[in-house]
Design a protein around this motif. Structure first.
Motif, PDB file in Angstrom:
ATOM      1  N   ASP A 203       0.878  -1.384  -0.075  1.00 34.64           N
ATOM      2  CA  ASP A 203       0.039   0.098   0.025  1.00 34.64           C
ATOM      3  C   ASP A 203       0.755   1.303   0.011  1.00 34.64           C
ATOM      4  O   ASP A 203       1.881   1.332   0.734  1.00 34.64           O
ATOM      5  N   GLY A 204       0.393   2.296  -0.916  1.00 30.49           N
ATOM      6  CA  GLY A 204       1.335   3.481  -0.838  1.00 30.49           C
ATOM      7  C   GLY A 204       2.692   3.573  -1.599  1.00 30.49           C
ATOM      8  O   GLY A 204       3.425   4.229  -1.508  1.00 30.49           O
ATOM      9  N   PHE A 205       2.977   2.382  -2.234  1.00 33.57           N
ATOM     10  CA  PHE A 205       4.120   2.026  -2.724  1.00 33.57           C
ATOM     11  C   PHE A 205       4.463   3.126  -3.955  1.00 33.57           C
ATOM     12  O   PHE A 205       3.443   3.441  -4.741  1.00 33.57           O
ATOM     13  N   ALA A 206       5.526   3.861  -3.761  1.00 32.90           N
ATOM     14  CA  ALA A 206       6.060   4.726  -5.025  1.00 32.90           C
ATOM     15  C   ALA A 206       7.606   4.626  -4.939  1.00 32.90           C
ATOM     16  O   ALA A 206       8.204   4.656  -4.032  1.00 32.90           O
ATOM     17  N   ALA A 207       7.951   4.560  -6.185  1.00 32.67           N
ATOM     18  CA  ALA A 207       9.384   4.443  -6.642  1.00 32.67           C
ATOM     19  C   ALA A 207       9.766   5.486  -7.545  1.00 32.67           C
ATOM     20  O   ALA A 207       8.877   5.813  -8.338  1.00 32.67           O
ATOM     21  N   PRO A 208      10.933   6.021  -7.595  1.00 37.47           N
ATOM     22  CA  PRO A 208      11.489   6.848  -8.650  1.00 37.47           C
ATOM     23  C   PRO A 208      10.951   6.388 -10.197  1.00 37.47           C
ATOM     24  O   PRO A 208      11.170   5.098 -10.157  1.00 37.47           O
ATOM     25  N   SER A 209      10.749   7.194 -10.864  1.00 38.74           N
ATOM     26  CA  SER A 209      10.208   6.808 -12.087  1.00 38.74           C
ATOM     27  C   SER A 209      11.280   7.351 -12.979  1.00 38.74           C
ATOM     28  O   SER A 209      11.718   8.645 -13.095  1.00 38.74           O
ATOM     29  N   SER A 210      11.632   6.628 -14.323  1.00 34.45           N
ATOM     30  CA  SER A 210      12.524   7.095 -15.007  1.00 34.45           C
ATOM     31  C   SER A 210      11.926   8.218 -15.986  1.00 34.45           C
ATOM     32  O   SER A 210      12.829   9.040 -16.448  1.00 34.45           O
ATOM     33  N   VAL A 211      10.606   8.183 -16.235  1.00 29.03           N
ATOM     34  CA  VAL A 211      10.077   9.265 -16.609  1.00 29.03           C
ATOM     35  C   VAL A 211       9.999  10.556 -16.127  1.00 29.03           C
ATOM     36  O   VAL A 211      10.450  11.572 -16.564  1.00 29.03           O
ATOM     37  N   ASP A 212       9.938  10.431 -14.843  1.00 32.60           N
ATOM     38  CA  ASP A 212      10.032  11.738 -13.948  1.00 32.60           C
ATOM     39  C   ASP A 212      11.403  12.123 -13.912  1.00 32.60           C
ATOM     40  O   ASP A 212      11.566  13.386 -13.873  1.00 32.60           O
ATOM     41  N   MET A 213      12.435  11.252 -13.981  1.00 34.64           N
ATOM     42  CA  MET A 213      13.772  11.848 -13.668  1.00 34.64           C
ATOM     43  C   MET A 213      14.092  12.319 -15.309  1.00 34.64           C
ATOM     44  O   MET A 213      14.905  13.588 -15.097  1.00 34.64           O
ATOM     45  N   MET A 214      13.657  12.003 -16.235  1.00 35.25           N
ATOM     46  CA  MET A 214      13.719  12.717 -17.620  1.00 35.25           C
ATOM     47  C   MET A 214      13.055  14.147 -17.484  1.00 35.25           C
ATOM     48  O   MET A 214      13.712  15.141 -17.729  1.00 35.25           O
ATOM     49  N   LEU A 215      11.984  14.292 -17.242  1.00 35.12           N
ATOM     50  CA  LEU A 215      11.101  15.296 -17.103  1.00 35.12           C
ATOM     51  C   LEU A 215      11.515  16.308 -16.055  1.00 35.12           C
ATOM     52  O   LEU A 215      11.442  17.838 -16.349  1.00 35.12           O
ATOM     53  N   ASP A 216      12.231  15.731 -14.785  1.00 34.52           N
ATOM     54  CA  ASP A 216      12.543  16.861 -14.011  1.00 34.52           C
ATOM     55  C   ASP A 216      14.219  17.328 -14.272  1.00 34.52           C
ATOM     56  O   ASP A 216      14.588  18.009 -13.516  1.00 34.52           O
ATOM     57  N   ALA A 217      14.578  16.791 -15.425  1.00 37.22           N
ATOM     58  CA  ALA A 217      16.233  17.276 -15.534  1.00 37.22           C
ATOM     59  C   ALA A 217      16.153  18.761 -15.858  1.00 37.22           C
ATOM     60  O   ALA A 217      15.133  19.317 -16.368  1.00 37.22           O
ATOM     61  N   PRO A 218      17.201  19.472 -15.388  1.00 38.63           N
ATOM     62  CA  PRO A 218      17.476  20.644 -15.330  1.00 38.63           C
ATOM     63  C   PRO A 218      17.775  21.428 -16.644  1.00 38.63           C
ATOM     64  O   PRO A 218      18.852  22.219 -16.740  1.00 38.63           O
ATOM     65  N   PHE A 219      16.931  21.047 -17.600  1.00 40.27           N
ATOM     66  CA  PHE A 219      17.115  21.769 -18.946  1.00 40.27           C
ATOM     67  C   PHE A 219      15.788  22.495 -19.217  1.00 40.27           C
ATOM     68  O   PHE A 219      14.548  21.971 -18.991  1.00 40.27           O
ATOM     69  N   PRO A 220      15.825  23.438 -20.142  1.00 42.36           N
ATOM     70  CA  PRO A 220      14.681  24.117 -20.518  1.00 42.36           C
ATOM     71  C   PRO A 220      13.622  23.391 -21.380  1.00 42.36           C
ATOM     72  O   PRO A 220      12.423  23.609 -21.710  1.00 42.36           O
ATOM     73  N   GLU A 221      13.954  22.263 -22.157  1.00 42.21           N
ATOM     74  CA  GLU A 221      13.265  21.475 -23.087  1.00 42.21           C
ATOM     75  C   GLU A 221      13.910  20.035 -22.985  1.00 42.21           C
ATOM     76  O   GLU A 221      15.066  19.654 -22.525  1.00 42.21           O
TER      77      GLU A 221
END
Length: 221
Positions: A203-221
């Motif tokens: 219940d409530g499991f959440a692991a880092p997502s590779s999609v989130d890692m890419m979208l959160d990368a410190p680049f403007p696009e």
């Protein structure tokens, strides 16, 4: 005379299987190490995985280094024991332990690399199956015991292995073990099968997502 280091039961089983197992001090110590660290169900799993790996290799006409295969299979789940502390994936923790353990006993160079690879990759068939025979058959032997993959190739020897080393409720015990790791250390379940257990059972499991890692990368696009 044959060394008694394996114990009567394993020697008798090897005769029934007509399987030449490496009767060496290194393998005997690996057996003792796995037995001392593991719950009974887990020890039987790693021992069966070793025998299944050796049987499959023989059936398919391959000859992985017998000592390296034994050490890799017998120690592949050390990361599921109390030694695991969440610093890394349980496979990596086990691989580091086994590499250090084998190195202290005279295994060197490429042998240590193969042991590390076999254990670190044992849940990642898409890579392990393209590696050396030790790595490949470690994965394949474990796969027989985990998911029944290749089971039909092992008749009737497989039934003899199961009779000698019963499963002892492995499905439930392994699920409980893996869910506990996914709950305590979700960061180690981001890119591997452990996340499957977390998503289904925790219940409530959440692991880092590779999609989130890419979208959160410190680049403007």
């Amino acid at each position: 005379m044959p060394s008694p280091i394996f114990g009567r039961e394993l020697r008798e089983l090897s005769k029934q299987l007509d399987l030449a197992l490496p009767d060496s001090a290194l393998v005997a110590e690996a057996l003792d190490c796995a037995r001392s660290l593991s719950a009974p169900w887990l020890f039987n799993h790693v021992a069966r995985s070793w025998l299944f790996a050796a049987l499959l290799a023989r059936r398919r006409g391959h000859a992985p280094d017998p000592e390296l295969l034994a050490v890799s299979c017998l120690l592949h789940d050390v990361g599921l024991t109390s030694h695991f502390d969440g610093r890394a994936r349980f496979e990596v923790h086990g691989a580091n332990f086994a590499r250090d353990w084998a190195g202290r006993r005279g295994v060197g160079g490429d042998g240590l690399r193969q042991v590390w690879d076999a254990i670190a990759l044992h849940t990642t068939g898409s890579i392990a199956l393209h590696k050396e025979d030790v790595v490949r058959y470690c994965h394949l032997g474990i796969g027989v015991d985990y998911g029944g993959w290749g089971w039909r190739e092992l008749a009737p020897e497989g039934d003899r292995v199961l009779s000698a080393l019963p499963r002892l409720g492995m499905k439930r015990a392994l699920t409980t073990c893996l869910c506990g790791i996914a709950q305590r250390f979700p960061q180690t379940a981001a890119d591997n099968f452990l996340g499957d257990y977390g998503r289904r059972f925790v219940d409530g499991f959440a692991a880092p997502s590779s999609v989130d890692m890419m979208l959160d990368a410190p680049f403007p696009e």
